[in-house]
Design a protein around this motif. Sequence first.
Motif, short mmCIF file in Angstrom:
data_model
loop_
_atom_site.label_atom_id
_atom_site.label_comp_id
_atom_site.label_asym_id
_atom_site.label_seq_id
_atom_site.Cartn_x
_atom_site.Cartn_y
_atom_site.Cartn_z
N ILE A 156 0.77 -0.95 -0.31
CA ILE A 156 -0.29 0.35 0.30
C ILE A 156 0.99 1.42 0.13
CG2 ILE A 156 -1.41 1.65 0.97
CD1 ILE A 156 -2.65 -0.78 -0.08
N LEU A 157 1.87 2.08 0.88
CA LEU A 157 3.04 2.55 0.60
C LEU A 157 3.39 2.45 -0.60
CD1 LEU A 157 4.56 1.99 4.42
CD2 LEU A 157 2.75 3.38 3.75
N LYS A 158 3.84 1.76 -1.29
CA LYS A 158 4.22 2.01 -2.57
C LYS A 158 3.40 2.40 -3.34
CE LYS A 158 7.75 -2.23 -2.07
NZ LYS A 158 8.40 -3.16 -2.56
N CYS A 159 2.59 2.52 -3.40
CA CYS A 159 0.91 2.56 -4.44
C CYS A 159 1.02 4.40 -4.40
CB CYS A 159 -0.50 2.04 -4.30
SG CYS A 159 -0.30 0.35 -4.38
N GLN A 160 1.04 4.86 -3.09
CA GLN A 160 1.09 6.41 -2.72
C GLN A 160 1.48 6.74 -3.54
OE1 GLN A 160 2.57 7.72 1.32
NE2 GLN A 160 0.62 9.51 0.88
N GLY B 213 -4.22 2.75 -7.85
CA GLY B 213 -5.10 1.56 -7.32
C GLY B 213 -4.05 0.40 -7.77
N HIS B 214 -2.89 0.62 -8.39
CA HIS B 214 -1.66 -0.03 -8.13
C HIS B 214 -0.48 0.69 -8.02
CE1 HIS B 214 0.76 -3.54 -8.82
NE2 HIS B 214 0.90 -3.52 -9.76
N ILE B 215 0.51 0.56 -8.04
CA ILE B 215 2.62 0.99 -7.61
C ILE B 215 2.40 1.54 -9.42
CG2 ILE B 215 5.26 1.07 -7.82
CD1 ILE B 215 3.90 -2.06 -6.18
N ASN B 216 2.41 2.90 -9.38
CA ASN B 216 3.03 3.67 -10.40
C ASN B 216 1.19 4.00 -11.08
OD1 ASN B 216 5.41 3.70 -10.02
ND2 ASN B 216 5.98 2.09 -11.25
N HIS B 217 0.50 3.67 -10.92
CA HIS B 217 -0.61 4.93 -11.38
C HIS B 217 -1.74 6.01 -10.92
CE1 HIS B 217 -2.91 0.45 -12.92
NE2 HIS B 217 -1.95 0.45 -13.04
#
Length: 326
Positions: free
Chosen positions: A64-68, A76-80
């Motif tokens: 979740i922290l990587k999705c910020q 909604g996902h990493i790098n989105h």
Amino acid sequence: MSEKTALLVDKHVEFIKSLDKKQDELEYWMTEHLRVSGIYWGLVALHLMRRQGALDRDKLISYILKCQNADGGFGGHINHDSHLLYTMSAVQILLMLNALDQIDSQKVTRFVVSLQDKNGQVSGDEWGERDTRFAFISVAILTILGTEDQLDHQGILQYVLDSMNYDGGFGSGPGGESHAAQVYTCLACLALLGELGRVNRERLSNWLAERQLDNGGLNGRPQKLEDVCYSWWVLSSLEILNRVHWIEREKLCEFILKAQDEEKGGIADRPGDMADVYHTCFGIAGLSLAGFGGLEDIDPVFCMPKNVIEQAGLAKWVTRVPKEWK
């Protein structure tokens, strides 16, 4: 209790745990943009079934922290790209995992506030889509973070009230057709703002009660099919209105339980269809609101277990419900 009337807890837990192990399937990659929401739906279901330890807490937090993103919002996902929907899910997940202290609340707050225009209306992202969902979500996120005073509440209130219809329901915006999901977002928003007294309780309660069909299921608006997800959208609103008893709860529970996949676990939109985590979450949430045994109680405003909301000091909205409703 027979298989047909029992909640298949063990199978649903395994179904949720299996969702991240299907990386060889096309559907897994086609739903990449829903990854954060999927975790939220699965985690709520697990909490309600008292199996919250089924998923690896540290891995969830790390993901979740990587999705910020740099703007403070979550994708909604990493790098989105950042969006209020996924920011809400991320904040809810971290709250349920007791890990809100791992994000900069002011950074998230600045992202949310940046989406409110000079008239008080809130967009879902930088591209400007407006919807009563986003009015609620903005208030909910900042209430959870304790920074709700940084929003223009009056502008949000007016937008929600302008979206109320003659039938007592609410649409996606001013002039929009009443829809059960929008009713929930607007009622929940008014609950957090302490403005539930603005609602025509009798008219809205009747409209919501009329959503139940002969097979026990609920639909989202007139002349539509029943769908398990409305077990949440309709019952949450009736719970806020203190009118859950206006529908036949036993028949609704039977409908939800018949939509279970007895082999692989999970709950579908209706009996005979394919199960998914979205309907699993909201089917179990509906069972909780309907008083089905063996489940944790769910808060009808935040859509998280009541014990989580109470421990976080977020149940204050209950004290602001009109006295005559209690």
